[in-house]
Motif scaffolding. Structure first.
Motif, PDB file in Angstrom:
ATOM      1  N   ILE A 197       0.844  -1.184   0.000  1.00  0.00           N
ATOM      2  CA  ILE A 197       0.000   0.000   0.000  1.00  0.00           C
ATOM      3  C   ILE A 197       0.884   1.240   0.000  1.00  0.00           C
ATOM      4  N   PHE A 198       0.695   2.089  -1.012  1.00  0.00           N
ATOM      5  CA  PHE A 198       1.374   3.375  -1.097  1.00  0.00           C
ATOM      6  C   PHE A 198       0.378   4.481  -0.750  1.00  0.00           C
ATOM      7  N   ALA A 199       0.856   5.511  -0.057  1.00  0.00           N
ATOM      8  CA  ALA A 199       0.005   6.643   0.295  1.00  0.00           C
ATOM      9  C   ALA A 199       0.854   7.903   0.330  1.00  0.00           C
ATOM     10  N   GLN A 200       0.188   9.043   0.353  1.00  0.00           N
ATOM     11  CA  GLN A 200       0.854  10.316   0.581  1.00  0.00           C
ATOM     12  C   GLN A 200       0.831  10.606   2.086  1.00  0.00           C
ATOM     13  N   PRO A 201       1.795  11.376   2.590  1.00  0.00           N
ATOM     14  CA  PRO A 201       1.752  11.739   4.013  1.00  0.00           C
ATOM     15  C   PRO A 201       0.451  12.436   4.409  1.00  0.00           C
TER      16      PRO A 201
END
Length: 646
Positions: A439-443
């Motif tokens: 899972i990739f996300a932005q801060p």
């Protein structure tokens, strides 16, 4: 029918004859207008088709050209709400709307804007990027999209090319993007406010009580404040704690970026916002001057002075106009990458908006439609991996599970699944993200909200007040549900619903625990309906890595063992006829046959929402759309209502 008056025959008009005659007039007028419209459209087509071939090659010497001039400035002036994907629009309809002044501000895809900036960075004809952001709407909930757009502008600037921001005024989120510019100009009568971020909702428990509306709520989760508006007259301490945590995270990411872009000491922008009244007093009440004194703009200049600033950099063309190319025209010349037959594909499937069980409509994600896309990706031998791009606050628990089933089937088929979180991936949005390999996300992504609820209002007391009562007999304790919503919920049904909700929460915990390799106790600890910002979610194991969509695609390719790959599904490829119509619209604009809404400083927002009455009307419309999205067949929802949904 006839009458005889004075010995003479006179025709008498009946009502039917009158309306029949009126219908002939209306139909005849409509046919006339249709013919007139056809003639006008045909005239426009004839006026541009003669030069179409030469214009596409940039060789027409008798009229304006769509060819990008050397040493030009790209006027980057998107118009619409910054969104994950702009909805598809019929190209012919769009061309007609533009030709006759129709159409309205809609959505603009952040990925398409980034693609334009990346192309301009490598285009030797472009030496300057002019940010004219007056028509770009960036809701607070979409701050992560503003960050990745700002990243692209920063990359453009670091390539050695110059960036200038111009505008009459800036709103807070527009300014964060504009702060990436080497020079920021604002009108001397303009303004900029740093308002920070807030979470404010309307609470109407007392109103429902006065109206004798029964509120039947079934939920699990200490922090699941989704239904507080119908249960309380104010925000609970638990909701305030959770909301303030993620809002502070958003504000910190915002102020940190602005401080870095303007070379301020850390914390300067937060302090400026807190002290603005005193700063304004020192500037004699002049907001623009206070912003200049604070160092947030480099100069105050009216529109003509801002044009002159750009002219000094790029000069003028042969017609004595600024040597610029506008965003809409520049996009026409950018070719979409074509799929290669000799390489595998990475499929990008987007889940944008509230997750619903019903048919797809703008602004929502149909569980059936998304599942169909995933099923096609699983069966397509040319697709080696799937990236699920999630920008959703959740919604129907049933529709979310339909999507998750297909993701599990893709993994079982041996294809990697990577999730890329956009601005929102909460509640049901996290339900469908949990099974992913990574899972990739932005801060600044808003995620979590692991909780579940059901809400069934009934109106038996209100009905009784006006003399309406429901009564009857049945063969079981649940037979009386046939009287709902004008009858109260049977006690048996209340027990069933609460047990079902508790079981649903346990299932949610299990989905996350299995997908993230965490214990049920740990998931419950960070769950309870609480919302987390991306940076906090990563610390708690809900997210693997920080990164955008390109990072997720690269991870999917690596997991699939690909050295080369093509991306499919992100942007719908246009047919030759669609490209022809887009070019035709650009040609007509170049000849002045349709208005140029890309001119500098032209306000592209509707003024309606900027009035008090307009804002109130928008609240009502938003509430109606919100209520229509509750369509789960079991009345059970995994949805983050605390999230600042635009």
């Amino acid at each position: 029918m006839t009458d005889y008056v004075g010995g003479q025959e006179r025709s008498r008009l009946t009502v039917w004859q009158f309306f029949r005659g009126l219908a002939k007039v209306v139909v005849g007028g409509a046919l006339f207008l249709q013919a007139l419209l056809f003639i006008m459209v045909f005239a426009v087509l004839l006026s541009v088709l003669g030069s179409f071939g030469d214009q596409m090659k940039g060789k027409n010497e008798d009229g304006p050209s769509l060819k990008v001039p050397e040493g030009a400035a790209l006027v980057f002036n998107p118009s619409g709400v910054l969104s994950e994907n702009a909805p598809e629009q019929d190209p012919f309809e769009q061309a007609l709307q533009e030709a006759f002044g129709g159409g309205s501000v809609g959505q603009v895809s952040v990925h398409e804007l980034i693609r334009v900036i990346e192309h301009a960075k490598n285009d030797d004809r472009i030496q300057l990027l002019v940010l004219d952001l007056g028509g770009l709407v960036v809701p607070d909930a979409y701050l992560s999209k503003a960050h990745i757009l700002a990243d692209a502008i920063e990359d453009f600037r670091e390539s050695g090319k110059r960036v200038v921001a111009v505008g009459d005024y800036y709103d807070q989120n527009q300014y964060m993007i504009a702060s990436e510019a080497d020079t920021v100009l604002m009108h001397d009568q303009g303004m900029l406010f740093f308002t920070g971020f807030g979470s404010f909702r309307t609470y109407y428990a007392s109103m429902l009580e006065k109206l004798d509306v029964s509120v039947n709520v079934f939920r699990v989760g200490t922090f699941k404040s989704a239904l507080e508006p119908v249960l309380r007259d104010g925000m609970s301490p638990e909701a305030k704690e959770a909301n303030l945590t993620y809002l502070n995270g958003l504000w910190n990411s915002y102020t940190t970026r602005v401080d870095e872009n303007r070379s301020f000491t850390p914390g300067a922008t937060a302090a400026f916002a807190n002290e603005f009244s005193s700063r304004l007093e020192a500037a004699g009440g002049d907001i623009a001057q206070a912003i200049l004194d604070g160092g947030y703009v480099d100069d105050l200049a009216d529109r003509e002075a801002q044009r002159q600033f750009i002219k000094d950099i790029v000069g003028e063309n042969d017609e004595g106009e600024l040597n610029t190319v506008k965003l809409k025209k520049y996009k026409i010349g950018i070719k979409s990458p074509q799929d290669r037959e000799d390489v595998k594909n990475i499929a990008v499937v987007t889940v944008e908006g509230a997750i619903i069980d019903g048919p797809q409509e703008p602004g929502v994600a149909s569980g059936t439609y998304v599942a169909k896309q995933l099923r096609e990706a699983r069966k397509d031998d040319d697709i080696a991996a799937v990236v699920l791009r999630v920008d959703s606050p959740g919604g129907s628990a049933f529709a979310s599970e339909v999507i998750r089933d297909e993701l599990l089937a893709i993994k079982k088929a041996g294809k990697p699944v990577i999730v890329s979180m956009s601005s929102l991936a909460a509640s049901g949005g996290y339900w469908i993200a949990a099974p992913a390999d990574r899972i990739f996300a932005q801060p600044t992504t808003i995620t979590g909200s692991i909780g579940i609820f059901s809400y069934l209002p009934t109106f038996e007391k209100l009905a009784a007040r006006v003399g309406v009562n429901v009564d009857g007999v049945g063969t079981s304790p649940l037979s009386s549900i046939r009287g709902i919503p004008l009858a109260e919920l049977p006690e048996e049904l209340r027990t069933i619903l609460q047990l079902n909700i508790e079981d649903g929460y346990e299932e949610f915990l299990t989905v996350v625990a299995e997908g993230r390799d965490l214990s049920l106790e740990r998931v419950d600890e960070i769950g309870q309906g609480r919302v987390w910002i991306g940076s906090d979610a990563k610390e708690r194991g809900l997210v693997d890595e920080f990164g955008g969509l390109p990072d997720a695609i690269a991870a999917a390719a690596k997991a699939a063992g690909l050295d080369e790959w093509d991306v499919v599904g992100l942007i719908k490829e246009k047919t030759r006829f669609e490209l022809f119509l887009e070019s035709l619209a650009g040609e007509a604009q170049a000849y002045g046959l349709i208005s140029d809404d890309d001119e500098l400083f032209v306000s592209r927002r509707t003024g309606f929402e900027r009035t008090t009455l307009g804002a109130a009307a928008k609240l009502i419309d938003d509430e109606l759309r919100f209520q229509r999205s509750f369509d789960d067949p079991n009345g059970i929802y995994v949805r983050c209502l605390e999230c600042p949904i635009p």
